[in-house]
Design a protein around this motif. Structure first.
Motif, PDB file in Angstrom:
ATOM      1  N   GLY A 213     -90.911 -24.841 -30.550  1.00  0.00           N
ATOM      2  CA  GLY A 213     -89.651 -25.292 -29.990  1.00  0.00           C
ATOM      3  C   GLY A 213     -89.885 -26.413 -29.008  1.00  0.00           C
ATOM      4  N   GLY A 214     -88.943 -27.339 -28.923  1.00  0.00           N
ATOM      5  CA  GLY A 214     -89.132 -28.498 -28.063  1.00  0.00           C
ATOM      6  C   GLY A 214     -88.222 -28.545 -26.861  1.00  0.00           C
ATOM      7  N   SER A 215     -87.369 -27.525 -26.687  1.00  0.00           N
ATOM      8  CA  SER A 215     -86.472 -27.497 -25.538  1.00  0.00           C
ATOM      9  C   SER A 215     -86.971 -26.480 -24.517  1.00  0.00           C
ATOM     10  N   ALA A 216     -87.171 -26.923 -23.295  1.00  0.00           N
ATOM     11  CA  ALA A 216     -87.707 -26.037 -22.247  1.00  0.00           C
ATOM     12  C   ALA A 216     -86.603 -25.412 -21.410  1.00  0.00           C
ATOM     13  N   ASP A 217     -85.397 -25.337 -21.944  1.00  0.00           N
ATOM     14  CA  ASP A 217     -84.256 -24.832 -21.192  1.00  0.00           C
ATOM     15  C   ASP A 217     -83.852 -23.452 -21.700  1.00  0.00           C
ATOM     16  N   VAL A 218     -84.400 -22.407 -21.089  1.00  0.00           N
ATOM     17  CA  VAL A 218     -84.044 -21.033 -21.423  1.00  0.00           C
ATOM     18  C   VAL A 218     -83.231 -20.469 -20.262  1.00  0.00           C
ATOM     19  N   VAL A 219     -81.998 -20.102 -20.527  1.00  0.00           N
ATOM     20  CA  VAL A 219     -81.115 -19.606 -19.469  1.00  0.00           C
ATOM     21  C   VAL A 219     -81.629 -18.271 -18.939  1.00  0.00           C
ATOM     22  N   GLY A 220     -81.698 -18.156 -17.635  1.00  0.00           N
ATOM     23  CA  GLY A 220     -82.030 -16.886 -17.007  1.00  0.00           C
ATOM     24  C   GLY A 220     -83.465 -16.720 -16.574  1.00  0.00           C
ATOM     25  N   GLY A 255     -84.474 -29.275 -30.476  1.00  0.00           N
ATOM     26  CA  GLY A 255     -83.338 -28.707 -29.769  1.00  0.00           C
ATOM     27  C   GLY A 255     -83.394 -27.219 -29.545  1.00  0.00           C
ATOM     28  N   ALA A 256     -84.497 -26.553 -29.872  1.00  0.00           N
ATOM     29  CA  ALA A 256     -84.582 -25.098 -29.775  1.00  0.00           C
ATOM     30  C   ALA A 256     -85.556 -24.674 -28.690  1.00  0.00           C
ATOM     31  N   ASN A 257     -85.136 -23.722 -27.860  1.00  0.00           N
ATOM     32  CA  ASN A 257     -86.056 -23.144 -26.887  1.00  0.00           C
ATOM     33  C   ASN A 257     -86.743 -21.927 -27.495  1.00  0.00           C
ATOM     34  N   HIS A 258     -87.505 -21.219 -26.677  1.00  0.00           N
ATOM     35  CA  HIS A 258     -88.317 -20.107 -27.189  1.00  0.00           C
ATOM     36  C   HIS A 258     -87.465 -19.028 -27.848  1.00  0.00           C
ATOM     37  N   LEU A 259     -86.327 -18.723 -27.276  1.00  0.00           N
ATOM     38  CA  LEU A 259     -85.451 -17.710 -27.856  1.00  0.00           C
ATOM     39  C   LEU A 259     -84.703 -18.240 -29.066  1.00  0.00           C
ATOM     40  N   GLU A 260     -84.212 -19.455 -28.965  1.00  0.00           N
ATOM     41  CA  GLU A 260     -83.384 -20.028 -30.029  1.00  0.00           C
ATOM     42  C   GLU A 260     -84.138 -20.229 -31.334  1.00  0.00           C
ATOM     43  N   LEU A 261     -85.460 -20.265 -31.268  1.00  0.00           N
ATOM     44  CA  LEU A 261     -86.232 -20.362 -32.512  1.00  0.00           C
ATOM     45  C   LEU A 261     -85.923 -19.195 -33.448  1.00  0.00           C
ATOM     46  N   GLY A 262     -85.415 -18.087 -32.888  1.00  0.00           N
ATOM     47  CA  GLY A 262     -85.093 -16.927 -33.697  1.00  0.00           C
ATOM     48  C   GLY A 262     -83.804 -17.050 -34.482  1.00  0.00           C
ATOM     49  N   TRP A 263     -82.946 -18.035 -34.144  1.00  0.00           N
ATOM     50  CA  TRP A 263     -81.683 -18.174 -34.880  1.00  0.00           C
ATOM     51  C   TRP A 263     -81.237 -19.618 -35.084  1.00  0.00           C
ATOM     52  N   ASN A 264     -81.943 -20.564 -34.497  1.00  0.00           N
ATOM     53  CA  ASN A 264     -81.583 -21.972 -34.660  1.00  0.00           C
ATOM     54  C   ASN A 264     -81.562 -22.349 -36.149  1.00  0.00           C
ATOM     55  N   ALA A 265     -80.514 -23.032 -36.574  1.00  0.00           N
ATOM     56  CA  ALA A 265     -80.322 -23.353 -37.991  1.00  0.00           C
ATOM     57  C   ALA A 265     -81.451 -24.229 -38.532  1.00  0.00           C
ATOM     58  N   SER A 266     -81.891 -25.191 -37.727  1.00  0.00           N
ATOM     59  CA  SER A 266     -82.977 -26.069 -38.186  1.00  0.00           C
ATOM     60  C   SER A 266     -84.282 -25.301 -38.322  1.00  0.00           C
ATOM     61  N   ALA A 267     -84.524 -24.359 -37.403  1.00  0.00           N
ATOM     62  CA  ALA A 267     -85.729 -23.529 -37.481  1.00  0.00           C
ATOM     63  C   ALA A 267     -85.678 -22.649 -38.722  1.00  0.00           C
TER      64      ALA A 267
END
Length: 276
Positions: A213-220, A255-267
């Motif tokens: 993932g290339g986005s370092a923005d994980v909420v929380g 556009g995906a952070n560590h969590l979003e890799l689990g559901w990001n459409a491009s991933a």
């Protein structure tokens, strides 16, 4: 899972009893699950997709890295796909440990079941010991082996977050102003699996794909800010091919952070492409 299943893939999930448990034990569960799936479907090989910590057990299985009593790899994996996996290890808990201690330490109001780089901490003026929270075996406790097994030092590449409270003693060990701990090297010496996994190597017969993932923005959470990352794992670690002789492909989803890799459409699309 839903994305792949909707496209005709027969998808099975492997669950573990402890989300931060021993990856070598969990690798045996992966092997057992594959045996069941092979028998159920009448196939000789499966594809493995491991996200984050889950890639550690998947990779350990195909590399025959196991307990003394464990089953060795039985040549039943066609492709291995790692998604945000710490193939080169991570040092996030020691680089940014102070930012999370307050959510762990009950004397500070914390209640999260997670490991700490510290064994002692001062909360509201009270210096307290919680060796059971430590990532390094301490006081007879060893509650978070799975996290310790993912550790590797990145201070020589990206430095350490010097803005954090007690940053030096958190990373290198010792007594700080508010905290005390043994440091990352002691934890690595107590049982990191990164070097053993790289040395054991994935069999050349297993095509391996690495997604970052290339986005370092994980909420929380306090995001990894020392180098290009998905917020937790450095891109250089997720795409580290050491010990992987047959690399089928690598990719970074910007556009995906560590969590979003689990559901990001491009991933999901990239994973489906690699599986086809």
């Amino acid at each position: 899972m839903q994305y792949l299943s909707a496209r005709g893939y027969r998808v099975f999930a492997v669950g573990f009893a402890h989300k931060q448990g021993d990856n070598l034990m969990q690798a045996q569960i992966v092997g057992d699950a594959i045996a069941v799936i092979k028998a159920k479907l009448g196939v000789g090989k499966v594809d493995l997709v491991g996200w984050s910590k889950g890639e550690m057990s998947a990779r350990a299985y195909v590399s025959s890295l196991k307990p003394s009593w464990g089953r060795a790899y039985t040549d039943d994996v066609r492709k291995l796909i790692t998604v945000g996996g710490p193939n080169g290890g991570y040092d996030y808990p020691y680089a940014h440990g102070w930012a999370h201690d307050f959510s762990i330490w009950p004397e500070c109001g914390g209640s999260i079941n997670a490991p700490s780089p510290h064994s002692h901490m001062t909360c509201y003026g009270l210096y307290t010991a919680h060796p059971e929270f430590s990532m390094t075996p301490s006081g007879g406790y060893d509650d978070y082996p799975g996290q310790r097994q993912m550790l590797a030092r990145w201070d020589g590449v990206y430095g350490v977050d010097g803005a954090a409270q007690d940053w030096y003693t958190t990373y290198y060990g010792g007594q700080g102003l508010y905290t005390a701990g043994s440091g990352i090297q002691a934890a690595i010496d107590a049982g990191s699996l990164i070097k053993p996994l790289q040395s054991a190597a994935v069999p050349a017969s297993v095509s391996t794909y690495l997604l970052a993932g290339g986005s370092a923005d994980v909420v929380g959470i306090f995001n990894e800010n020392r180098g290009p990352s998905d917020g937790v794992v450095f891109i250089a670690s997720a795409l580290d091919t050491t010990g992987i002789p047959t690399v089928g492909g690598t990719a970074t989803i910007a556009g995906a952070n560590h969590l979003e890799l689990g559901w990001n459409a491009s991933a999901a699309d990239r994973i489906a492409t690699w599986l086809s």
